[in-house]
Design an enzyme around this catalytic site. Structure first.
Site, PDB file in Angstrom:
ATOM      1  CD  GLN A 204     -38.390 -54.093 -30.084  1.00 15.58           C
ATOM      2  OE1 GLN A 204     -37.519 -53.832 -29.266  1.00 15.58           O
ATOM      3  NE2 GLN A 204     -38.311 -53.739 -31.349  1.00 15.58           N
ATOM      4  CE  LYS A 220     -41.218 -47.706 -26.089  1.00 14.52           C
ATOM      5  NZ  LYS A 220     -41.239 -47.335 -27.508  1.00 14.52           N
ATOM      6  CB  ALA A 324     -45.202 -38.422 -18.499  1.00 16.99           C
ATOM      7  CG  PHE A 325     -49.375 -43.815 -18.771  1.00 10.95           C
ATOM      8  CD1 PHE A 325     -48.242 -44.585 -18.990  1.00 10.95           C
ATOM      9  CD2 PHE A 325     -50.623 -44.395 -18.972  1.00 10.95           C
ATOM     10  CE1 PHE A 325     -48.353 -45.909 -19.398  1.00 10.95           C
ATOM     11  CE2 PHE A 325     -50.744 -45.715 -19.381  1.00 10.95           C
ATOM     12  CZ  PHE A 325     -49.610 -46.471 -19.590  1.00 10.95           C
ATOM     13  CG  LEU A 326     -50.153 -40.083 -24.077  1.00 10.84           C
ATOM     14  CD1 LEU A 326     -50.253 -41.036 -25.260  1.00 10.84           C
ATOM     15  CD2 LEU A 326     -50.239 -38.643 -24.551  1.00 10.84           C
ATOM     16  CG  ASP A 392     -41.233 -48.171 -36.074  1.00  7.06           C
ATOM     17  OD1 ASP A 392     -41.889 -48.778 -36.928  1.00  7.06           O
ATOM     18  OD2 ASP A 392     -41.317 -48.416 -34.844  1.00  7.06           O
ATOM     19  CD  GLU A 397     -51.902 -43.330 -30.554  1.00  3.47           C
ATOM     20  OE1 GLU A 397     -52.468 -42.893 -29.542  1.00  3.47           O
ATOM     21  OE2 GLU A 397     -51.310 -44.424 -30.583  1.00  3.47           O
TER      22      GLU A 397
END
Ligand SMILES: Nc1ncnc2c1ncn2[C@@H]1O[C@H](COP(=O)(O)OP(=O)(O)OP(=O)(O)O)[C@@H](O)[C@H]1O
Ligand SMILES: [Mn+2]
Length: 509
Positions: A204, A220, A324-326, A392, A397
């Site tokens: 999505q 999102k 927040a981005f990894l 889901d 990870e």
């Protein structure tokens, strides 16, 4: 004479009232029974059970489910109940009223006893509740950070996110009370947006947001109002992602003391100046003005990226979640694992864990689940997902550099908080089939059940978000109900471990 008459009349009136009152009581009780009878053996349920019958006695979660449904026949009331209205939205009316949970009659003293004795150094070989001294997440013989592993130090003008990323450690994303978390949330909610692009891959639409100083977030978009539920005929894999689920799930992960989810915050964007003007490429061609005069776009992806499923502003203001981005894979590569309890993602096929009674034994004896913290992390994940209703969890990870003795990341909670009135027991299958739980996790659940309820703690935490209220009240109410279900499941495991024979007999009663 007149006096007598008055007395008689009074007596007559009282007896008439009493008769009426008794009648009302009877009708009331009958209605209760009627309701209950309607609720449990509904055809809807029957359909679920028809599959279950084939697996009779084979899946622990089905056993639990059966017992659980039987139990809810009693004084505890119905704890699993399907959404009565199959509509897309459950409406704001009386449904939205918080249903006050009954005061706990069962304080789970048996489970508390285990916690207490483990704190005193006893019951250390418990097969269900794993004590702190056997839990690598508590022991942490080593807990290096990404910065230490990579010999990297933040530069003087490093962003809060960069500092945060370098502090990510082997056993958690951030320390309890880490001040950088709030800083990052503030940065993502207020800093200017320099550039936007669609994230490749995934099912999505998601956007990568660029802020000054190299800071990035995963966006999102909001699609529906807070009270819109998962469509009853949608499978978990075709459910829409909900931005507010990502926000709530971050708070929930933090409250549960896992600290395995990246910080997420809500923000309202001006679609013209903060998306359209700062993006380029194909996505631009998907912007349009809807018949209701709202500014919309749909981007390109494999699910719901067309005019019929466009994301629309109001009229051009759009709310969304910002995660927040990894750290980039140059700094910290991640390993992607198939979740052993992955669903089939097929509308007719079943997954192995649904068919094999000894599925957990197979997992438990396979590396990396045969030692260390991984199995316990999966149990936490099952509890986390059950609480939020997230079905889901196909993959998870970890950070490669920490090897197998590291925490599992809680990534992608977009499909959580979809059904407030349904408790999906199959999400608890890992816990039900393995009968394993961290002492610390159980202790926390008991604290919520016997003290300040989880719903209250989460509601308070969510108040800090700029787009609060984040969750529709029934979702918060559901949390307290689900804590109880998890405690019941753990009690069941403990009883089974303590007297396996007796319980085997009970299974078939
Ligand atoms: N905070 C984050 N920072 C950087 N990358 C992320 C972050 N969260 C998720 N990702 C990456 O983006 C990928 C897609 O994210 P996510 O799973 O949320 O989207 P999705 O569309 O739901 O994917 P899928 O449909 O496959 O589940 C993930 O596999 C993950 O590797
Ligand atoms: Mn997803």
């Amino acid at each position: 004479m007149l006096n007598m008459k008055l007395k008689e009349r009074l007596a007559l009136a009282i007896s008439a009232f009493l008769v009426l009152f008794t009648l009302m009581l009877i009708v009331d009780i009958q209605m209760d029974y009627g309701n209950f009878a309607n609720k449990v053996p509904l055809p809807l349920h029957a359909r679920v059970h028809s599959g279950d019958l084939e697996d009779k006695g084979r899946s622990a979660y089905i056993e639990f489910r059966k017992r659980f449904l039987q139990k809810s026949n009693g004084s505890n009331g119905s704890r699993e109940y399907e959404q009565s209205a199959p509509g897309e939205t459950s409406g704001g009316g009386t449904d939205a009223e918080p249903r006050t949970p009954a005061p706990p009659t069962d304080r789970y003293e048996d489970l508390q006893k285990i916690i207490l004795s483990q704190l005193q150094g006893k019951a250390e070989d418990h097969t269900v509740v794993i004590p702190p001294h056997r839990d690598l997440n508590i022991l942490r013989p080593e807990n290096p950070t990404i910065g230490e592993m990579e010999d990297l130090e933040p530069s003087i003008n490093a962003s809060n996110l960069e500092r945060f990323q370098l502090k990510i450690a082997q056993h958690e994303l951030y320390e309890d009370g880490e001040p950088l978390v709030d800083e990052i949330l503030k940065d993502m909610a207020t800093n200017s947006i320099l550039h936007v692009e669609q994230k490749e891959g995934g099912t999505q639409l998601k956007l990568i947001i660029d802020y000054p100083n190299g800071v990035q977030a995963l966006f999102k978009p909001m699609r529906f109002a807070r009270d819109v539920q998962t469509l009853p005929n949608h499978f978990y894999f075709s459910d829409y992602e909900r931005h507010n689920a990502e926000i709530a799930a971050f708070h929930l992960d933090r409250i549960l003391g896992f600290r395995r989810a990246m910080p997420v915050v809500g923000r309202v964007l001006n679609m013209t100046t903060e998306i359209y003007d700062v993006t380029e490429g194909d996505i631009l061609k998907t912007f349009f003005v809807s018949p209701a005069n709202n500014f919309c776009f749909h981007g390109k992806c494999s699910y719901y990226c067309d005019t019929g499923h466009a994301i629309c502003g109001n009229p051009d203001m759009l709310e969304g979640s910002f995660a927040a981005f990894l750290p980039s894979s140059d700094i910290a590569e991640r390993k992607v694992w198939r979740h052993p309890w992955r669903r089939s993602y097929h509308k007719r096929r079943k997954a192995p864990w649904e068919l094999q009674s000894d599925y957990c034994d197979t997992v438990r004896t396979t590396p990396p689940y045969d030692s260390g913290r991984r199995m316990l992390d999966l149990m936490d994940m099952s509890i986390y997902d059950f609480l939020s209703g997230n079905m889901d969890r196909h993959h998870y990870e970890t950070f490669k550099m920490f090897g197998n003795e590291t925490f599992t990341l809680h990534l992608d909670q977009g499909r959580a908080f979809g059904k407030a009135f349904h408790d999906e027991l199959s999400i608890l299958a890992p816990l039900l089939q393995c009968c394993l739980v961290r002492h610390t996790t159980l202790s926390l659940l008991l604290k919520f059940h016997n003290g300040v309820p989880l719903s209250k703690v989460l509601r308070e935490s969510l108040k800090l978000d700029p787009v609060n209220p984040i969750l529709w009240e029934p979702h918060l109410v559901a949390l307290d109900r689900r804590v109880l279900i998890i405690l019941d499941a753990i009690r069941n495991c403990v009883n089974k471990a303590e007297s396996p024979l007796q319980n085997e007999v009970n299974d078939f009663v």
